[in-house]
Design a protein around this motif. Structure first.
Motif, short mmCIF file in Angstrom:
data_model
loop_
_atom_site.label_atom_id
_atom_site.label_comp_id
_atom_site.label_asym_id
_atom_site.label_seq_id
_atom_site.Cartn_x
_atom_site.Cartn_y
_atom_site.Cartn_z
N LEU A 164 13.64 53.72 -1.08
CA LEU A 164 13.57 53.02 0.19
C LEU A 164 14.71 53.54 1.06
O LEU A 164 15.82 53.79 0.55
CB LEU A 164 13.70 51.51 -0.03
N TYR A 165 14.47 53.69 2.37
CA TYR A 165 15.49 54.31 3.22
C TYR A 165 15.50 53.63 4.59
O TYR A 165 14.51 53.00 5.00
CB TYR A 165 15.25 55.81 3.36
N PRO A 166 16.61 53.72 5.33
CA PRO A 166 16.69 53.07 6.64
C PRO A 166 15.82 53.78 7.66
O PRO A 166 15.82 55.02 7.76
CB PRO A 166 18.18 53.17 7.00
N ALA A 167 15.07 52.99 8.39
CA ALA A 167 14.20 53.56 9.42
C ALA A 167 15.02 54.13 10.56
O ALA A 167 16.19 53.77 10.76
CB ALA A 167 13.26 52.47 9.95
N VAL A 168 14.40 55.02 11.32
CA VAL A 168 15.03 55.55 12.52
C VAL A 168 15.40 54.38 13.43
O VAL A 168 14.61 53.45 13.63
CB VAL A 168 14.08 56.52 13.25
N GLY A 169 16.61 54.40 13.96
CA GLY A 169 17.07 53.32 14.83
C GLY A 169 17.91 52.29 14.12
O GLY A 169 18.44 51.37 14.76
N SER A 170 18.06 52.42 12.81
CA SER A 170 18.93 51.49 12.08
C SER A 170 20.37 51.67 12.55
O SER A 170 20.82 52.78 12.84
CB SER A 170 18.84 51.76 10.57
N THR A 171 21.10 50.58 12.60
CA THR A 171 22.49 50.63 13.03
C THR A 171 23.38 51.17 11.91
O THR A 171 22.98 51.24 10.75
CB THR A 171 23.01 49.24 13.43
N GLY A 172 24.58 51.54 12.29
CA GLY A 172 25.54 51.96 11.28
C GLY A 172 25.81 50.88 10.27
O GLY A 172 26.01 51.15 9.07
N GLU A 173 25.81 49.61 10.71
CA GLU A 173 26.03 48.50 9.77
C GLU A 173 24.86 48.37 8.80
O GLU A 173 25.06 48.05 7.62
CB GLU A 173 26.23 47.21 10.56
N ALA A 194 18.05 55.74 -8.46
CA ALA A 194 18.49 55.05 -7.25
C ALA A 194 17.32 54.44 -6.50
O ALA A 194 16.33 55.12 -6.23
CB ALA A 194 19.24 56.01 -6.35
N PRO A 195 17.40 53.16 -6.15
CA PRO A 195 16.32 52.54 -5.38
C PRO A 195 16.36 52.90 -3.90
O PRO A 195 15.36 52.74 -3.19
CB PRO A 195 16.55 51.04 -5.58
N PHE A 196 17.53 53.37 -3.42
CA PHE A 196 17.69 53.65 -2.00
C PHE A 196 18.14 55.08 -1.79
O PHE A 196 18.79 55.70 -2.64
CB PHE A 196 18.73 52.72 -1.36
N SER A 197 17.81 55.58 -0.61
CA SER A 197 18.36 56.84 -0.12
C SER A 197 18.80 56.59 1.32
O SER A 197 18.10 55.91 2.08
CB SER A 197 17.32 57.94 -0.16
N LEU A 198 19.95 57.12 1.68
CA LEU A 198 20.39 56.97 3.07
C LEU A 198 19.64 57.92 3.99
O LEU A 198 19.58 57.70 5.20
CB LEU A 198 21.90 57.19 3.18
N ALA A 199 19.07 58.97 3.41
CA ALA A 199 18.26 59.91 4.18
C ALA A 199 16.79 59.60 3.98
O ALA A 199 16.37 59.08 2.94
CB ALA A 199 18.56 61.33 3.72
#
Length: 639
Positions: A164-173, A194-199
């Protein structure tokens, strides 16, 4: 070559004394005859009648420390043994951990050598093995969530995203929040995927973050579809809890696809039942390295618990560095045959110490704060202060008769004296340093188990009681605690304590939080008096309690047994009248360390009861399900 030179075997017989008797046998594998020695063992089943022993001479006892000599002229040949019996015990032994926890010999030349000990055997009665603690469980909904959410409507998928990864437009927080939960996951499950990727990843699914002012700070909502996941949250804590739930869902589906699935679509609407969701750790009886404390905080965050109650001082040791009084963490932590404090509860021939430097504390607090865990420190006063008084003898009334009172654990004269002026100077300086280390609104000051009769043989205390027009131990304790509360108020902090803080007139109910531990009814009584209450009854939430009546089940039993099913099913609100429920702030697990001599015992006693208490703290009563919990609990990380 034998792995040990000496071993102490022990059994308990229900006959032979009012509370049965111990039979000890010391085996000599040293390669030489043994004579002119003394033997020490530590045990929570204490001797109170020194004359009630056979084929040995009782020398002394201090709390759980017991020392004996063999009969005059006794020699144990190499390969031989010596047997002696001890009656006059203060209670029955009930479990295999009620015997000797450690032992050593003091030789004729004054040196000390270790003695291996075994679990206590039961004689002349049936020694049953412990029962299975968890049933296989049953899942009506195939999701690996701990604790179970308040509401969910999900459709299981046939597969799962790789990450799972942050969508485009996610804030730095938002991205930093993923990084925080990802780091926690890696620490807890270093071999896990890892369940998450920052990319972004084509094999993953995007998380769209939305701050929602309509949600409370710890609340979150997950809206899942085949293409994305929308995480709405009231505050940063809610965002973290939503991400933690996603990590749990994906981890369960990946590692146990036969039981768990990742949702294809649906919704989770979640918020905690109570604001105080705590876990306490006693680091005085046994010292836990900072890495273990840090791991426990990760475990708390994984279960969405938000308070770490750090029990830093007790009779056995003072563990917090106070720069104004370095003696506290030199003289006040060393236990050993020739050290300031005698061995207790698992200590043997080798000296032991251990404390947390202020740098250690800052690192632990920073980690906990990042995970929305509030670190509430405890210095246990005025009782439970043997280590403090050994380190700083000027805190005593020199005219007070020695051993004029004993605590329930058997420590003589172990309470800070409210009539000694230095007591308040000492506490002012300690609190000055504590408020710089711990940002929590609360500082826990203990206030428990002061023996009735404490200070009554102190001329200074008698004079103070005459001046103040008060009488008795608990009125004097109330006087003392009111002064401590004034110190906390002056420093912008609130007082937390055990339920005995209310004794003898107590302290002001304003900005005071008390923990009801002796029995559930105490919480209602405190609420009626106007106190805010955290429920932590020994009968359900003390994780040192044995989990079954069986002899071979380890743990304590003064509060009975607390099976995982009982702990899970216990309802803290109990008989609380509706008009008092607002006083109930939450619930807390307590990890008292007398029985935690190994990591194996820690994990056996803490799990699965800690996640059971986490579910009681978070999940509405109507959503709890024992068989579902039993199916998911084996996924819990442990120490």
């Amino acid at each position: 070559m034998h792995p040990v030179s000496y071993r102490l075997e022990a059994s308990w017989q229900p006959d032979g004394g009012p509370f049965g008797r111990f039979t000890f046998t010391l085996f000599n594998f040293s390669g030489a005859p043994l004579s002119g020695f003394r033997i020490v063992y530590t045990s929570l089943t204490r001797v109170i009648d020194p004359k009630a022993c056979d084929n040995a001479v009782f020398l002394r006892r201090n709390a759980n420390f017991h020392e004996f000599a063999p009969p005059a002229g006794l020699t144990i040949e190499n390969g031989g043994s010596w047997t002696f019996t001890v009656s006059g015990l203060h209670r029955n032994a009930r479990h295999c951990t009620d015997g000797a926890k450690s032992a050593y010999l003091t030789l004729a030349d004054g040196g000390h050598v270790p003695v291996a000990v075994s679990d206590l055997l039961l004689e002349n009665a049936v020694s049953e093995p412990p029962p299975v603690r968890l049933p296989d469980g049953k899942l009506d909904q195939p999701y690996a969530l701990q604790p179970w959410p308040a509401k969910l409507e999900l459709r299981p998928g046939d597969g799962f995203p790789v990450v799972l990864y942050p969508a485009v437009g996610s804030t730095g927080e938002d991205v930093a929040a993923i990084d925080t939960v990802l780091a926690m996951y890696h620490r807890l499950f270093p071999a896990g995927h890892a369940p998450f990727s920052l990319a972004a990843s084509k094999q993953g699914r995007a998380i769209v973050f939305t701050a929602d002012a309509g949600l409370k700070a710890e609340a979150y909502r997950l809206d899942l579809s085949e293409t994305e996941i929308r995480l709405s949250f009231g505050g940063s804590a809610g965002r973290q809890y939503g991400l933690t739930s996603l990590a749990q869902l994906l981890d369960g589906a990946r590692n146990h696809p036969e039981k768990f699935r990742f949702p294809a679509s649906g919704k989770i609407s979640d918020a905690p039942r109570y604001s105080w969701r705590g876990c306490h750790l006693d680091v005085s009886r046994q010292f836990y390295p900072t890495a273990d404390v840090a791991r426990l905080i990760d475990i708390l965050a994984w279960f969405k618990l938000n308070v770490f109650h750090w029990h830093l001082t007790d009779d056995e040791a003072w563990r917090l560095e106070i720069k104004a009084y370095p003696q506290l963490t030199t003289l006040g932590v060393l236990r050993g045959p020739d050290e300031p404090l005698l061995p207790q509860l698992g200590n043997g021939a080798e000296p032991v110490g251990g404390f947390y430097s202020q740098a250690d504390v800052r690192a632990i607090v920073a980690q906990a704060t990042a995970l929305h865990v509030d670190v509430v420190p405890e210095i246990d006063i005025p009782g439970h202060s043997t280590a403090t008084l050994v380190a700083l003898p000027d805190l005593t009334d020199g005219q007070e008769a020695p051993e004029s009172y004993h605590s329930v654990q058997g420590y003589p004269n172990n309470a800070l004296n409210p009539a000694v002026a230095f007591t308040y100077e000492f506490l002012e300086k300690v609190l000055d340093e504590m408020v710089e280390l711990f940002p929590s609104a609360y500082i826990h000051i203990g206030g428990d188990e002061v023996a009735n009769g404490s200070w009554l043989a102190s001329p200074l205390a008698k004079k103070l009681m005459e001046q103040e027009g008060i009488s008795g131990t608990f009125a004097l304790q109330s006087y003392f605690l009111k002064r401590v509360k004034q110190m906390l108020t002056a420093r912008g902090r609130k007082l937390a304590g055990w339920n005995e803080v209310a004794h003898g007139g107590g302290v002001s109910t304003e900005d005071t939080l008390l923990m009801a531990w002796e029995r559930p009814e105490v919480g209602i009584e405190l609420a009626r008096e106007g106190y805010d209450v955290v429920m932590t009854p020994g009968q359900a939430y003390y994780l040192d309690m044995a989990q079954a009546d069986a002899w071979q089940e380890p743990g304590a039993s003064w509060a009975g047994t607390a099976t995982p099913a009982h702990t899970y099913g216990y309802e803290a609100e109990g008989e609380f009248p509706d008009e008092l429920k607002a006083r109930l702030r939450g619930v807390q697990a307590c990890i008292w360390s007398e029985h935690y001599l190994s990591r194996g015992y820690f994990n056996r006693l803490v799990f699965p009861r800690l996640p059971a208490i986490a579910e009681a703290a978070w999940t509405p009563k109507s959503a709890k399900d024992w068989l579902r919990f039993a199916a998911i609990a084996p996924l819990s990380p442990n120490l």
